[in-house]
Design a protein around this motif. Structure first.
Motif, PDB file in Angstrom:
ATOM      1  N   GLY A 241     -27.549  28.976 -51.023  1.00 42.04           N
ATOM      2  CA  GLY A 241     -26.401  29.858 -51.635  1.00 42.04           C
ATOM      3  C   GLY A 241     -25.864  30.960 -50.527  1.00 42.04           C
ATOM      4  O   GLY A 241     -24.906  31.248 -50.053  1.00 42.04           O
ATOM      5  N   PHE A 242     -26.968  31.708 -50.011  1.00 38.40           N
ATOM      6  CA  PHE A 242     -26.839  32.924 -49.186  1.00 38.40           C
ATOM      7  C   PHE A 242     -26.191  32.606 -47.934  1.00 38.40           C
ATOM      8  O   PHE A 242     -25.355  32.984 -47.335  1.00 38.40           O
ATOM      9  CB  PHE A 242     -28.291  33.600 -48.979  1.00 38.40           C
ATOM     10  CG  PHE A 242     -27.947  34.946 -48.505  1.00 38.40           C
ATOM     11  CD1 PHE A 242     -26.911  36.047 -48.571  1.00 38.40           C
ATOM     12  CD2 PHE A 242     -28.986  35.445 -47.247  1.00 38.40           C
ATOM     13  CE1 PHE A 242     -26.610  37.211 -47.828  1.00 38.40           C
ATOM     14  CE2 PHE A 242     -28.617  36.542 -46.772  1.00 38.40           C
ATOM     15  CZ  PHE A 242     -27.690  37.576 -46.944  1.00 38.40           C
ATOM     16  N   ALA A 243     -26.820  31.266 -47.436  1.00 44.33           N
ATOM     17  CA  ALA A 243     -26.284  30.966 -46.048  1.00 44.33           C
ATOM     18  C   ALA A 243     -24.880  30.379 -46.217  1.00 44.33           C
ATOM     19  O   ALA A 243     -24.235  30.472 -45.322  1.00 44.33           O
ATOM     20  CB  ALA A 243     -27.382  29.906 -45.622  1.00 44.33           C
ATOM     21  N   SER A 244     -24.653  29.742 -47.329  1.00 44.39           N
ATOM     22  CA  SER A 244     -22.944  29.280 -47.523  1.00 44.39           C
ATOM     23  C   SER A 244     -22.136  30.542 -47.500  1.00 44.39           C
ATOM     24  O   SER A 244     -20.891  30.312 -46.958  1.00 44.39           O
ATOM     25  CB  SER A 244     -23.258  28.655 -48.772  1.00 44.39           C
ATOM     26  OG  SER A 244     -23.800  27.536 -49.105  1.00 44.39           O
ATOM     27  N   TRP A 245     -22.592  31.631 -48.361  1.00 42.26           N
ATOM     28  CA  TRP A 245     -21.596  32.973 -47.962  1.00 42.26           C
ATOM     29  C   TRP A 245     -21.468  33.203 -46.705  1.00 42.26           C
ATOM     30  O   TRP A 245     -20.251  33.633 -46.309  1.00 42.26           O
ATOM     31  CB  TRP A 245     -22.353  33.918 -49.085  1.00 42.26           C
ATOM     32  CG  TRP A 245     -21.612  35.155 -49.167  1.00 42.26           C
ATOM     33  CD1 TRP A 245     -20.585  35.186 -49.936  1.00 42.26           C
ATOM     34  CD2 TRP A 245     -21.922  36.396 -48.683  1.00 42.26           C
ATOM     35  NE1 TRP A 245     -20.141  36.467 -49.906  1.00 42.26           N
ATOM     36  CE2 TRP A 245     -20.888  37.412 -49.388  1.00 42.26           C
ATOM     37  CE3 TRP A 245     -23.084  37.148 -48.017  1.00 42.26           C
ATOM     38  CZ2 TRP A 245     -20.892  38.832 -49.124  1.00 42.26           C
ATOM     39  CZ3 TRP A 245     -22.717  38.429 -47.803  1.00 42.26           C
ATOM     40  CH2 TRP A 245     -21.942  39.355 -48.219  1.00 42.26           C
ATOM     41  N   ILE A 246     -22.496  33.361 -45.885  1.00 38.53           N
ATOM     42  CA  ILE A 246     -22.169  33.840 -44.438  1.00 38.53           C
ATOM     43  C   ILE A 246     -21.341  32.757 -43.710  1.00 38.53           C
ATOM     44  O   ILE A 246     -20.526  32.860 -42.969  1.00 38.53           O
ATOM     45  CB  ILE A 246     -23.736  33.872 -43.591  1.00 38.53           C
ATOM     46  CG1 ILE A 246     -24.284  34.967 -44.493  1.00 38.53           C
ATOM     47  CG2 ILE A 246     -23.207  34.286 -42.166  1.00 38.53           C
ATOM     48  CD1 ILE A 246     -25.822  35.124 -43.853  1.00 38.53           C
ATOM     49  N   TYR A 247     -21.909  31.346 -43.950  1.00 32.92           N
ATOM     50  CA  TYR A 247     -21.185  29.989 -43.419  1.00 32.92           C
ATOM     51  C   TYR A 247     -19.580  30.095 -43.406  1.00 32.92           C
ATOM     52  O   TYR A 247     -18.861  29.915 -42.752  1.00 32.92           O
ATOM     53  CB  TYR A 247     -21.747  28.879 -43.972  1.00 32.92           C
ATOM     54  CG  TYR A 247     -21.252  27.808 -43.352  1.00 32.92           C
ATOM     55  CD1 TYR A 247     -21.257  27.276 -41.848  1.00 32.92           C
ATOM     56  CD2 TYR A 247     -20.659  26.790 -44.182  1.00 32.92           C
ATOM     57  CE1 TYR A 247     -20.925  25.972 -41.360  1.00 32.92           C
ATOM     58  CE2 TYR A 247     -20.151  25.645 -43.705  1.00 32.92           C
ATOM     59  CZ  TYR A 247     -20.154  25.128 -42.227  1.00 32.92           C
ATOM     60  OH  TYR A 247     -19.866  23.979 -41.961  1.00 32.92           O
ATOM     61  N   SER A 248     -19.161  30.284 -44.802  1.00 36.02           N
ATOM     62  CA  SER A 248     -17.847  30.538 -45.244  1.00 36.02           C
ATOM     63  C   SER A 248     -16.931  31.732 -44.481  1.00 36.02           C
ATOM     64  O   SER A 248     -16.065  31.429 -44.212  1.00 36.02           O
ATOM     65  CB  SER A 248     -17.600  30.535 -46.709  1.00 36.02           C
ATOM     66  OG  SER A 248     -18.502  29.650 -47.572  1.00 36.02           O
ATOM     67  N   SER A 249     -17.879  32.653 -44.365  1.00 32.22           N
ATOM     68  CA  SER A 249     -17.260  33.790 -43.648  1.00 32.22           C
ATOM     69  C   SER A 249     -16.825  33.653 -42.220  1.00 32.22           C
ATOM     70  O   SER A 249     -15.748  33.945 -41.767  1.00 32.22           O
ATOM     71  CB  SER A 249     -18.173  35.092 -43.690  1.00 32.22           C
ATOM     72  OG  SER A 249     -17.327  36.178 -43.198  1.00 32.22           O
ATOM     73  N   ARG A 250     -17.874  32.836 -41.440  1.00 34.15           N
ATOM     74  CA  ARG A 250     -17.741  32.486 -40.145  1.00 34.15           C
ATOM     75  C   ARG A 250     -16.410  31.800 -40.029  1.00 34.15           C
ATOM     76  O   ARG A 250     -15.839  32.121 -39.122  1.00 34.15           O
ATOM     77  CB  ARG A 250     -18.916  31.973 -39.826  1.00 34.15           C
ATOM     78  CG  ARG A 250     -20.313  32.816 -39.402  1.00 34.15           C
ATOM     79  CD  ARG A 250     -21.306  32.086 -38.765  1.00 34.15           C
ATOM     80  NE  ARG A 250     -20.851  31.738 -37.389  1.00 34.15           N
ATOM     81  CZ  ARG A 250     -21.691  30.899 -36.605  1.00 34.15           C
ATOM     82  NH1 ARG A 250     -22.574  30.360 -36.962  1.00 34.15           N
ATOM     83  NH2 ARG A 250     -21.007  30.700 -35.484  1.00 34.15           N
ATOM     84  N   LEU A 251     -16.300  30.599 -40.932  1.00 32.86           N
ATOM     85  CA  LEU A 251     -15.417  29.551 -40.493  1.00 32.86           C
ATOM     86  C   LEU A 251     -14.175  30.135 -41.420  1.00 32.86           C
ATOM     87  O   LEU A 251     -13.054  29.592 -41.034  1.00 32.86           O
ATOM     88  CB  LEU A 251     -16.017  28.368 -41.155  1.00 32.86           C
ATOM     89  CG  LEU A 251     -17.079  27.555 -40.293  1.00 32.86           C
ATOM     90  CD1 LEU A 251     -17.350  26.114 -40.997  1.00 32.86           C
ATOM     91  CD2 LEU A 251     -16.946  27.598 -38.832  1.00 32.86           C
TER      92      LEU A 251
END
Length: 334
Positions: A241-251
């Motif tokens: 979930g934390f990685a998804s937050w960063i991943y969404s922000s990157r893309l």
């Protein structure tokens, strides 16, 4: 002279180095190769780029380390990132608050991870089968709601403030002593330090190693094996979930059909080359941390060598096979 008092010979030192710190030896060798291929490897911008590119799969790999140390496996992490990112962006667009989205992604990830853990611990399902079923379900659900298309962070006159704030999660940085430190790099390092302490200094960490080494002995020693299994899957889901937050922000836009593809392979490869025993019971967070960086450096070397990106999956598989074979060789010698 007793064995305990015998002086260590260079051969003994070499054997211990390649046995207990093989990940460190591998890291040094790969860095040397990278410097040969790219003389500008140690330019600060290149170093930070490697950390930023490693942050998402690196955070996932930390959870994967705990799972594999407990003698389990989770092949649903990529699909978890896809579904959490997609619905997380919907929550962000509705609430226009990046912190509400973060809470949602953490809670959603913990929920999926706990479900995985319950299937394995209480349902007595093999981890491979349980997480394969969850992987398939998550992919199907996110593709249904996204129709294969992207979930996009809204951008308009009324939403510009939260849009820019969310973009800065992955694109922002702080300056320290004249050096630019990107937020994803700092978050990856901070989470690695935290989980390094958890694995080495807490009862949970000791229980994880005990369960992975010998589940029956751990149960007889008073370890709550089921609770430990549920915990490692729940923690890994939270990290997804934390990685998804960063991943969404990157893309800033997540494609339902392709988000998180091969993340599980990248995470397992990083754990393997980081020295964690794939049979469970042995591994270090620092090994995984360096393994993630090594894996990204290898990808950069392959890009410099103009190897087609479509072969990345095959290369990940080859790295896993090689790492496990080397572990088997070392275990056989011991």
């Amino acid at each position: 002279m007793s064995e305990a008092k015998r002086k260590l010979t260079p051969r003994d030192v070499g054997k211990k180095l390649f046995s207990d710190y093989s990940y460190l030896v591998s890291f040094v060798l790969i860095v040397i190769i990278a410097v040969i291929v790219n003389p500008n490897f140690f330019v600060w911008r290149n170093i930070t780029n490697i950390f930023v590119q490693s942050s998402v799969t690196g955070i996932i790999a930390l959870g994967m380390t705990m799972i594999i140390c407990a003698g389990q496996i989770d092949i649903s992490v990529g699909a978890q990132v896809a579904i959490i990112s997609g619905f997380g962006i919907d929550v962000l667009n509705y609430t226009q608050n990046i912190w509400v989205m973060l809470l949602f992604t953490l809670a959603f990830g913990a929920l999926i991870g706990t479900f995985n853990g319950l299937l394995v611990a209480k349902g007595r399902m093999p981890a491979m089968i349980a997480t394969l079923a969850v992987q398939t379900s998550c992919r199907a659900i996110i593709n249904h709601f996204g129709q294969g298309g992207p979930f996009t962070v809204a951008n308009g006159m009324s939403t510009e403030p939260f849009y820019e704030a969310f973009r800065q999660v992955a694109a922002g940085s702080i300056n320290l002593f004249g050096l630019k430190l990107p937020y994803p790099m700092l978050m990856f390092i901070a989470v690695s330090l935290l989980f390094g302490l958890i694995m080495q200094r807490t009862r949970l960490g000791k229980h994880i190693y005990a369960v992975g080494s010998n589940e029956i002995s751990a149960r007889l020693s008073g370890v709550n094996v089921d609770r430990t299994k549920i915990a490692v899957f729940a923690i890994t889901g939270t990290l997804c979930g934390f990685a998804s937050w960063i991943y969404s922000s990157r893309l800033m836009a997540v494609a339902a059909a392709s988000a998180g593809n091969l993340f599980e392979m990248d995470a397992i490869a990083a754990v393997a080359i980081g020295g964690t025993a794939m049979s469970g019971g042995r591994g270090k967070i620092i090994g995984t941390f360096l393994g993630v960086i090594m894996f990204k450096i290898i990808n950069n070397i392959l890009v410099a060598a103009q190897v087609p990106t479509f072969l990345n999956g095959a290369i990940s598989g080859a790295i896993i096979i090689l790492a496990v074979l080397l572990q088997n060789v070392r275990r056989g010698k011991n």
